[in-house]
Design an enzyme around this catalytic site. Structure first.
Site, mmCIF file in Angstrom:
data_model
loop_
_atom_site.group_PDB
_atom_site.id
_atom_site.type_symbol
_atom_site.label_atom_id
_atom_site.label_comp_id
_atom_site.label_asym_id
_atom_site.label_seq_id
_atom_site.Cartn_x
_atom_site.Cartn_y
_atom_site.Cartn_z
ATOM 1 N N THR A 17 0.951 -1.186 0.270
ATOM 2 C CA THR A 17 0.111 -0.085 0.094
ATOM 3 C C THR A 17 0.848 1.305 -0.026
ATOM 4 O O THR A 17 0.788 2.075 -0.880
ATOM 5 C CB THR A 17 -0.838 0.033 1.263
ATOM 6 O OG1 THR A 17 -1.537 -1.248 1.186
ATOM 7 C CG2 THR A 17 -1.907 1.201 1.259
ATOM 8 N N ALA A 47 12.410 -3.734 -4.589
ATOM 9 C CA ALA A 47 12.521 -5.173 -4.283
ATOM 10 C C ALA A 47 10.990 -5.616 -3.725
ATOM 11 O O ALA A 47 10.434 -4.851 -2.730
ATOM 12 C CB ALA A 47 13.524 -5.365 -3.015
ATOM 13 N N LYS A 109 7.925 1.587 12.132
ATOM 14 C CA LYS A 109 7.585 1.921 13.147
ATOM 15 C C LYS A 109 8.197 0.813 14.135
ATOM 16 O O LYS A 109 8.971 1.264 15.251
ATOM 17 C CB LYS A 109 6.245 2.418 13.763
ATOM 18 C CG LYS A 109 5.358 1.498 13.529
ATOM 19 C CD LYS A 109 3.862 1.870 13.943
ATOM 20 C CE LYS A 109 2.775 0.811 13.526
ATOM 21 N NZ LYS A 109 2.733 0.891 11.950
ATOM 22 N N GLY A 138 1.666 8.856 9.723
ATOM 23 C CA GLY A 138 1.600 8.995 8.401
ATOM 24 C C GLY A 138 2.086 10.362 7.962
ATOM 25 O O GLY A 138 3.188 10.514 7.951
ATOM 26 N N GLU A 194 -7.629 -4.212 10.698
ATOM 27 C CA GLU A 194 -7.054 -5.582 10.169
ATOM 28 C C GLU A 194 -8.053 -6.701 10.738
ATOM 29 O O GLU A 194 -8.724 -6.508 11.806
ATOM 30 C CB GLU A 194 -5.747 -5.838 10.551
ATOM 31 C CG GLU A 194 -4.751 -4.688 10.591
ATOM 32 C CD GLU A 194 -4.086 -4.686 8.978
ATOM 33 O OE1 GLU A 194 -4.173 -5.565 8.307
ATOM 34 O OE2 GLU A 194 -3.810 -3.400 8.687
ATOM 35 N N LYS A 209 4.968 3.885 18.376
ATOM 36 C CA LYS A 209 5.008 5.123 17.805
ATOM 37 C C LYS A 209 5.263 6.179 18.980
ATOM 38 O O LYS A 209 6.137 7.208 18.935
ATOM 39 C CB LYS A 209 3.596 5.867 17.342
ATOM 40 C CG LYS A 209 3.294 5.000 15.999
ATOM 41 C CD LYS A 209 1.784 5.422 15.526
ATOM 42 C CE LYS A 209 1.437 4.631 14.302
ATOM 43 N NZ LYS A 209 -0.076 4.704 14.066
#
Lengths: 432, 432
Positions: A17, A47, A109, A138, A194, A209
């Site tokens: 993403t 890669a 992170k 972000g 998720e 973070k």
């Protein structure tokens, strides 16, 4: 493409993403970036785990490879941009790049929160840049403002809403009256959570973070595992409703501060007064709040995740590396350590606390509860009691109390025969 | 003090509120800044109008002088920090410093908003740094994030609440129901407004800051006089009450955006939907909102003025100059021009508009008013009418209309015999 001092050849590790968005950003804005800055960002190698898989992006022959180490070792690559995630092999690859004199940009992170100091040290020795704006928040400018724009300050506190998934869930719970599971499923349907939500809802993501922010803000190493961590699974719709009645919003707060020479770093649900700047941060937005001794309180708000915002941060770092490349100034701003300071364990921290208890509804019960608080030296700021027939819900918000005191109160409450259960205990941010 | 590559000798021009705070910051945090960054910031010379006047600060003999040009010319000074304000002699002094190869840091918004491009050009030719974080938003990191953290973006819009005085006045008018004059006097008593408030309340201060932000964000010159400007003197308590009833807050909005290759820059009172991020910025706080094509919407909030926050920005810039000094990288990030783009005059801009009219309260009046809007092609989004006996107040919010259309509507309304007066017309931010 002609290579000059103003040409930086990028090796991209990972093309999911974020990596895909980096490629699109370079293709969309690359000419304009060159026009403005005089530096060309040339994507030399990429890669990926499965080079044969189509990802809706067309590359020149020879650009794609399945071997990340080959990209790191390629003499045609000046800088590595790592967006593959995971601690290994990312750590080994970046150390390898640094030892070869290549600057690195990372969005990783967990890697920085666990091995940041090792990587910063390697970069300083090699005289290269190690940049990590994308690892926190972000597209939000956070790391560079802390390291540069606020560099004249002694930072007193860094706080934030650093995880968009949990903020979305808590916002939905507040707006719709949903329980956690229902809001989680909604977040999953919308792609904000998720399938395995552990990393977000149990606070791992926010803790990593916060470790990075604290390491930079306080100039002393703070590891992901140094951060005290509680997730939001126990927060109920009832907690949120009671909190609102008392003038608070419930948020997953990430907080690091320095007090009396010790650093405190913690991620947990918290009641924030409704007029606290972080209380109004809704849905999937992130916010970082910094208090400096001269700048005062500064807060930055925006989309803390997603391919495009994260790519904005990755490419900003690449532009910075390119500027250093051109000026011959690699390693210009590294991690700047000051005196190391010890961490304050959670037991030694102090907060007001919100407690929701279910008790038998009969005379004298509240007196017995209040006596325990009094005997442990914890003073009560406000009380709400709601009868539910045989039982009653009691909500207590205390004044600031030591964590260790509150633990003694909780242990004694659990032993009371008239108390059915302490449903939740949530710290309150600020003074009550 | 030993001088090395890591030692920067500062010549400070001006020692009022901001200059005094710069001196205190250097004395408070100088040792810590040296420990972290390895650079020492040494205050070598200070120029003030009246060196004999005590300012609660003690300087070594020979530091204070009444002659700013002497500080600029002093070979013992590496960098000039200008906090004296005013266009001249600041402009001439900074050009002189730049020509002598000295980097400059300035907090002077009128100077940069009027002569920024001239100064940027001189700095680029001389290969020195010209930094101006303190010229916009006090301690808020704004300029560096735009130039660096968001450098990968095409900026679509920069908007902000750039003046704390007017924001304080409008907040008080909303909270207390006060009229402008009453809120202004309160702001003056609290030291948030000057005895002569023109610079703030008529939008000059915000327009200068917006010109700087637009010049940096869009990489094309925007002069203070290019910014369309209206102040807040005409905003009434009644406007604010009606706006709130319709779901809006009234703010002094500074807005610059690029559309179809033209740059639009304007400062005026505006109705912001209550859920707009800038609508919740209260009291003397400032906020800057940037929309980038990849980063999305990013907003930064904090104290936009005052000695200490502004000193935080001045010293951050000095640290940056010191880092460049050490790395031999002066002029590393200058002003980066792209294709020059023309300005869009206010007549060609489009907004929804709020209108408050007082009319004779009799049948058929509204039909005559509505007919004028219809004939000029302006469609009405919402209407509130309140009878006051012989007269009625009518509030109309239109859909997006061209400024030129609205001017025709207003001219025709003024000619209606049943219309007593158009009390106010205020643009609305966003779509209605």
């Amino acid at each position: 493409m002609r290579r000059g001092q103003g040409e930086l050849r990028i090796g991209l590790l990972g093309c999911g993403t974020v990596g895909g968005a980096v490629v699109r950003l370079l293709r969309t804005n690359g000419a304009e970036i060159r026009r403005r800055t005089g530096v060309g960002l040339h994507l030399a190698r990429v890669a990926v785990a499965h080079p044969e898989k189509s990802r809706g992006l067309v590359f020149d022959p020879g650009v794609l490879t399945g071997d990340a180490a080959e990209v790191v070792g390629d003499p045609q690559v000046d800088v590595i941009a790592e967006v593959m995630g995971g601690v290994e092999p990312a750590r080994r690859l970046l150390l390898d790049a640094i030892e070869r004199g290549k600057s690195v940009v990372t969005a990783n992170k967990q890697l920085i929160a666990r091995h940041g100091v090792e990587l910063f040290g390697a970069a300083a020795r090699a005289g290269v840049d190690l940049r990590l704006e994308a690892s926190v928040g972000g597209g939000l400018p956070v790391i560079q403002p802390l390291k540069e724009s606020l560099a004249a300050n002694r930072v007193l506190e860094v706080a934030g809403i650093l995880n968009g998934t949990t903020n979305y869930i808590l916002t939905k719970m507040a707006d719709e009256g949903w329980e956690f599971e229902e809001a989680l499923q909604d977040a999953q349907r919308r792609g904000f959570a998720e399938a395995d939500p552990t990393d977000d809802v149990d606070g791992h993501d926010a803790a990593a973070k916060l470790a990075i922010l604290a390491t930079i803000a306080f100039h002393t190493p703070v590891h992901a595992d140094d951060v005290y961590r509680e997730g939001i699974r126990r927060v109920s719709a009832q907690d949120i409703a009671f909190a609102r009645e008392l003038g608070f919003a419930v948020k997953l707060l990430a907080l690091a501060r320095e007090q009396q020479g010790r650093i405190e770093a913690r991620v947990h649900p918290a009641l924030l007064p409704l007029d606290h700047p972080l209380a109004s941060i809704r849905n999937e937005l992130n916010a970082v709040f910094v208090r400096g001794d001269f700048a005062g309180e500064v807060m930055t708000v925006g989309r803390g995740a997603g391919g495009e915002p994260t790519a904005s941060a990755v490419v900003a770092d690449l532009i910075d590396v390119a500027r250093n490349h051109r000026a011959g100034a690699h390693g210009r701003v590294g991690w700047e350590a000051s005196e190391p300071r010890p961490l304050r364990p959670i037991e030694d921290t102090a907060s007001p606390v919100y407690l929701l208890m279910q008790v038998t509804d009969r005379p004298g019960v509240f007196a017995r509860i209040a006596a325990i608080f009094g005997e442990e030296g914890v003073s009560i700021a406000s009380i709400v009691q709601k009868s539910r027939g045989q039982t009653a819900d009691i909500v207590i918000v205390t004044h600031t109390a030591l964590e260790s005191q509150m633990r003694r109160v909780l242990a004694r409450l659990e032993g009371l025969d008239v108390l059915h259960t302490v449903r939740n205990a949530i710290r309150v941010a600020g003074e009550v």
